[in-house]
Design an enzyme around this catalytic site. Structure first.
Site, PDB file in Angstrom:
ATOM      1  N   ALA A  94       0.814  -1.154   0.080  1.00 59.00           N
ATOM      2  CA  ALA A  94      -0.028   0.008   0.020  1.00 59.00           C
ATOM      3  C   ALA A  94       0.941   1.147   0.018  1.00 59.00           C
ATOM      4  O   ALA A  94       1.952   1.120   0.296  1.00 59.00           O
ATOM      5  CB  ALA A  94      -0.837   0.087   1.338  1.00 59.00           C
TER       6      ALA A  94
ATOM      7  N   GLY B 260       0.855  -5.223   0.611  1.00 56.15           N
ATOM      8  CA  GLY B 260      -0.056  -5.115  -0.462  1.00 56.15           C
ATOM      9  C   GLY B 260       0.221  -5.888  -1.810  1.00 56.15           C
ATOM     10  O   GLY B 260      -0.274  -6.408  -2.657  1.00 56.15           O
TER      11      GLY B 260
ATOM     12  N   GLU C 162      -0.094  -9.613  -1.064  1.00 56.17           N
ATOM     13  CA  GLU C 162      -1.574  -9.643  -1.240  1.00 56.17           C
ATOM     14  C   GLU C 162      -2.074  -9.689  -2.613  1.00 56.17           C
ATOM     15  O   GLU C 162      -2.898 -10.413  -2.741  1.00 56.17           O
ATOM     16  CB  GLU C 162      -2.416  -8.685  -0.468  1.00 56.17           C
ATOM     17  CG  GLU C 162      -1.871  -8.817   1.145  1.00 56.17           C
ATOM     18  CD  GLU C 162      -2.292  -7.393   1.848  1.00 56.17           C
ATOM     19  OE1 GLU C 162      -1.949  -6.380   1.614  1.00 56.17           O
ATOM     20  OE2 GLU C 162      -2.992  -7.501   2.930  1.00 56.17           O
TER      21      GLU C 162
ATOM     22  N   GLU D  53       3.532  -5.355   7.625  1.00 56.59           N
ATOM     23  CA  GLU D  53       2.648  -3.989   8.019  1.00 56.59           C
ATOM     24  C   GLU D  53       2.650  -3.894   9.427  1.00 56.59           C
ATOM     25  O   GLU D  53       2.710  -2.804  10.113  1.00 56.59           O
ATOM     26  CB  GLU D  53       1.043  -4.569   7.893  1.00 56.59           C
ATOM     27  CG  GLU D  53       0.672  -4.377   6.431  1.00 56.59           C
ATOM     28  CD  GLU D  53       0.738  -5.730   5.608  1.00 56.59           C
ATOM     29  OE1 GLU D  53       1.699  -6.527   6.055  1.00 56.59           O
ATOM     30  OE2 GLU D  53       0.381  -5.789   4.583  1.00 56.59           O
TER      31      GLU D  53
END
Ligand code: CAA
Length: 258
Positions: free
Chosen positions: A65, A110, A113, A133
């Site tokens: 992210a 991310g 992911e 994270e």
């Protein structure tokens, strides 16, 4: 839609998306997520595209992210951001076409992911996977707390998510996070040749296999077996099934239409 943060190309009946936002190691800010969503729409709507490969440019697949975008988010803004990303990633998993992540470098947060939302992950020997994270005081939000345990099991997923430890390609393969590791300079050839094999099969059969595996994984086994029976029965309504079975009996290669 023209793309600024990714490259989109078609090689025959295979689409290649290259995440390309080098100044932030391909981190997924809102604009990049919107572009990825638009690229997925192109793949979904183009009957000439049978499968897709997602990779990254430079030293990252996707570094996660966008931390600079979200650092000062309120809870509500964070929720909207996670929801947007989850919706895009879910489209990959739910689309009736196969996706390979060709993981060229950092696949963190991310990025890991995104790779996990794809059907298959091929890692370059330079790839690094992880859900770091926890180091930012947060948990995975683009699906990692759910897809990682489903892929590598609860215990190992807890270890990686609680410690934030990144793993290199070989360890990722040993954990089942990557299907295989290949030399960096052969990554795209390897991904392309695997995808060419997949798209040479019956597209309908590949789609039903994807549905059976993905839906079945989250369903109790007897319901999942019912789903499998329904889907294989539907295969018998296709020309591809007749062609595949009769080609075998006639000792010739099958030529599938879908
Ligand atoms: N978001 C925004 N910018 C990022 C970024 C990210 N996730 N990752 C890297 N960048 C930026 C850096 O800030 C840097 O920008 P500047 O040149 O303007 O300073 C540029 O990309 C290059 O990065 P580095 O200088 O850090 O490169 P490096 O080679 O030294 O390190 C790295 C590479 C180990 C991947 C390191 O950049 C890193 O740790 N990045 C963050 C990884 C991360 O924590 N990802 C998870 C994000 S949170 C998330 O994804 C939550 C979720 O599930 C929703």
């Amino acid at each position: 839609m023209s793309f600024e943060n990714l490259l989109f190309e078609k090689q025959g009946n295979i689409a290649v998306i290259t995440m390309n936002r080098p100044k932030a190691l391909n981190a997924l800010n809102n604009d990049t997520l919107k572009e990825l969503d638009a690229a997925l729409t192109k793949i979904k709507e183009d009957a000439g595209i049978k499968g897709a490969i997602i990779t990254g440019s430079g030293k990252a697949f996707v570094a996660g992210a966008d931390i600079s975008q979200m650092a000062d988010y309120t809870s509500e803004q964070a929720r909207a951001y996670m929801e947007a990303a989850q919706e895009v990633f879910n489209r990959i998993e739910l689309m009736g076409k196969p996706f390979i992540a060709a993981v060229n470098g950092y696949a963190l947060g991310g990025g890991c992911e995104l790779a996990m939302a794809c059907d298959i992950r091929i890692a370059s020997d330079a790839a690094v996977f992880g859900q770091p994270e926890i180091n930012l005081g947060i948990i995975p939000g683009f699906g990692g707390s759910q897809r990682l345990p489903r892929l590598i099991g609860l215990g190992l997923a807890r270890e990686l998510i609680y410690t934030g430890r990144n793993v290199k390609a070989d360890e990722a393969a040993a954990l089942g996070l990557a299907n295989k590791v290949v030399p960096a300079d052969t990554l795209m050839d390897e991904a392309m040749s695997m995808m060419k094999i997949i798209v040479s099969k019956s597209g309908i059969a590949v789609r039903y296999a994807k549905i059976a595996i993905n839906r079945g994984a989250d369903t109790d086994i007897y319901k999942a077996l019912e789903l499998e029976k329904d889907l294989i029965s539907l295969c018998f309504a296709t020309e591809d099934q007749k062609e595949g079975c009769h080609a075998f009996l006639e000792k010739r290669p099958a030529v599938f239409k879908s």
